[in-house]
Design a protein around this motif. Structure first.
Motif, short mmCIF file in Angstrom:
data_model
loop_
_atom_site.label_atom_id
_atom_site.label_comp_id
_atom_site.label_asym_id
_atom_site.label_seq_id
_atom_site.Cartn_x
_atom_site.Cartn_y
_atom_site.Cartn_z
N LYS A 132 -4.84 0.26 -10.86
CA LYS A 132 -4.03 -0.87 -10.39
C LYS A 132 -4.15 -1.03 -8.88
N TYR A 133 -4.13 0.09 -8.20
CA TYR A 133 -4.24 0.06 -6.74
C TYR A 133 -5.59 -0.55 -6.32
N ARG A 184 0.83 -1.21 0.00
CA ARG A 184 0.00 0.00 0.00
C ARG A 184 0.86 1.26 0.00
N ASN A 218 -2.53 4.24 -12.29
CA ASN A 218 -2.02 3.88 -10.96
C ASN A 218 -3.17 3.67 -9.98
N PHE A 223 1.97 1.86 -3.53
CA PHE A 223 0.90 2.45 -4.36
C PHE A 223 0.65 3.90 -4.00
#
Length: 613
Positions: free
Chosen positions: A86-87, A67, A83, A70
């Motif tokens: 994807k997170y 985490r 991004n 990210f």
């Protein structure tokens, strides 16, 4: 000190000198360099070591590190939506739906216009069977970005898959309020048809053809009715479409589709009416497909008469195009009128005649009116002989006589034809008014030796027409009256006629008057009277002028004879110069002839001096 100084000095590397600058024997190309680089990329790297998580603490540690990675990536550049996705997908893979939902919401705060973000968010909710959440997301998406059709398609599809037909219909209705593209309407119609809701589909079609008023959409509507067996409804749709587009926006494809529908219903007379109606209103260039289908239909179901009608229609289209291109092409009007007289109804023939005679020659010169006046003659003859309508025939003659500019020129044949028509109708008062009987009336007064009455009749006739034959007849009457001073009165008529006809367009008519006057002076006049008339005679000159074809293009030159009267020559210096040049040329020719014939010169000298002019 020296050591420290030497240590402090920086050593400057020596530049290698290239001793041999000649090219190497083996050259390396750019292609070889790229291929070598590619081969090095294909070298297998050892895979990263697999990490096995054995307990919850290690798992929490792994989550924390991931985490943090990210969040760091997002913090570096918040606008890179990939991004965020994807997170969120990583959190979804861990079944952390609430965290994934939070990430999507944060991403939407950054860029709510990103379509992919909304789609991924809603797909996550649907994948995890969070129907209400998915419905909420779709609702927010179509409210925020109502012009993105993909949201509407996905939303309606989800509701339909869930069996929520009423909900899907409600979404479609909200969508249609935005007047979307045609495919959206078709999707709504197909949706209703999947559930056998034909009446609802018809209602949608009614709105659809008004929002997208294209011919193809009206045809689709009619074919929808035909497909479901509602033939009367289909015919009504076609009729409404014809009325909707009117004459200004007609399209041959609409009439072709309408005719084919009626052909499928075995309504062959209706088919002919449709084709003829369309062909009368669409230009030839825009009706190629219409002609083709009409011909095929008549070959399949028609007779010889039907095929002849097609040929006539094609010729009518051709003449229409010609008269539109040049309304003063009277020969095209004659051909057109012959065609409609042989095949059309009386009202149609009259309508074409009225259109033809409306194209009055723009110049009041008799040579421009000679072809035009025959339109009126043919019109009157048609009304009398074909239509059998005497009253309309009389109106045609009277209208033509009112139109002709009699003060500049007239057409005796029109007066004669009108009077002959009235005689055939046994209407002598009208015939007398039409002047045909003028000569008989004058002859009657002459027989009665009513000289003054005859003179008044001629004056009344000259108020109506300035025709040269009337003047000559008047002059000959004065000459033959036998009264005292008849020669003077006859000469006075000729002089008056000559003054009146100076502005006459037809120079041949004025020449005819002068020749009649000269014949009179040759018989009764003195030498000075003859010389006076001779001075009024024109010179005949050959000229050339451009000729234009019916379409307005140049068609070369033509020769014609013109008459130059003395008063015209006085107003044109070029004509004087031309006359002097002709005289000089004649003198030169005579001089050259004298030089070539010495005997003639000798004889001339022996004969004595002569005068030259």
């Amino acid at each position: 000190m020296a050591a420290s100084t030497a240590a402090g000095k920086q050593r400057i590397p020596k530049v290698a000198k290239v001793k041999n600058k000649a090219p190497a024997e083996v050259q390396i190309t750019a292609e070889q360099l790229l291929r070598e680089a590619k081969e090095r990329e294909l070298e297998l790297l050892p895979p990263p070591p697999q990490q096995k998580i054995t307990d919850e603490e290690e798992l929490n540690d792994y989550k924390l590190r991931k985490r943090k990675t990210f969040e760091d990536n997002i913090r570096k550049n918040r606008t890179v939506i990939s991004n965020w996705i994807k997170y969120a997908q990583w959190e979804e893979s861990l079944k952390e739906i609430q965290r994934a939902r939070s990430i999507y919401e944060r991403a939407l705060d950054v860029d709510y216009r990103n379509i992919t973000l909304w789609l991924k968010y809603a797909e996550m909710e649907m994948k995890n069977r969070q129907v209400n959440h998915a419905r909420n997301i779709w609702d927010r998406a179509i409210t925020t970005l109502p012009r993105v059709n993909q949201f509407w398609y996905k939303y309606t599809y989800m509701e339909e898959m869930l069996g929520n037909i009423a909900g899907a219909r409600q979404v479609f209705e909200r969508w249609m309020e935005w007047r979307p593209e045609e495919q959206a309407w078709h999707s709504y119609i197909n949706f209703e048809l999947r559930y056998k809701e034909v009446d609802r589909a018809r209602t949608i079609y009614e709105r659809f053809v008004l929002v997208h008023p294209d011919v193809k959409n009206w045809i689709k509507y009619a074919r929808f009715e035909e497909k479901h067996g509602y033939f009367a409804h289909a015919r009504k749709v076609y009729e409404r479409a014809v009325e909707f587009f009117g004459d200004e926006h007609m399209d041959e494809h609409l009439y072709v589709a309408f005719a084919k529908f009626e052909e499928n219903q075995k309504e062959f007379e209706r088919v002919r009416v449709i084709y003829k109606y369309a062909l009368d209103r669409i230009s030839k260039q825009e009706a190629q497909e219409l002609f083709k289908n009409y011909t095929i239909f008549e070959k399949k179901f028609g007779d010889r008469r039907g095929i002849e009608d097609i040929i006539v229609s094609k010729r009518r289209f051709q003449y229409e195009e010609e008269v539109k291109a040049n309304p003063h092409n009277y020969d095209a009007w004659f051909d057109y009128l012959r065609l409609v007289e042989s095949d059309a109804e009386a009202e149609t023939v009259r309508e074409v005649y009225e259109r033809a005679i409306a194209n009055v020659p723009p110049v009041q010169e008799k040579r421009h009116w000679k072809r035009y006046i025959y339109l009126w003659i043919n019109y009157a003859l048609y009304e009398e002989l074909e239509a059998k309508d005497p009253e309309r025939t009389r109106q045609v003659y009277q209208a033509s006589l009112e139109l002709i500019p009699h003060k500049k020129f007239t057409f005796a044949k029109m007066w004669l034809l009108y009077a002959q028509f009235e005689i055939r109708q046994k209407n002598l008062p009208f015939a007398r008014r039409a002047l045909v009987l003028w000569k008989s009336y004058i002859d009657f007064e002459i027989e009665q030796e009513e000289t003054e009455r005859t003179r008044n009749l001629y004056r009344r006739l000259l108020q109506r027409t300035q025709h040269v034959k009337v003047w000559i007849s008047f002059a000959q009457f004065e000459l033959s009256s036998g009264k005292e001073g008849s020669l003077a009165k006859c000469r006075q008529i000729y002089e008056e006629a000559n003054k009146t006809m100076r502005n006459c367009e037809e120079k041949e008519e004025r020449l005819m008057l002068l020749e009649s006057w000269r014949s009179f002076e040759d018989e009764f006049g003195t030498a000075s009277d003859k010389e006076r008339v001779d001075k009024l005679m024109p010179e005949k000159v050959k000229k050339r002028r451009k000729v234009q074809a019916d379409d307005g293009s140049d068609a070369g030159w033509e020769e014609y004879y013109d008459y130059i009267f003395p008063e015209d020559a006085a107003n044109q210096p070029n004509l004087k110069l031309l006359a002097m040049a002709k005289l000089w040329k004649k003198q030169q020719q005579e001089k050259e002839a004298g030089e070539q014939d010495p005997d003639a010169d000798t004889a001339e000298r022996e004969a004595g001096p002569s005068c030259s002019y």
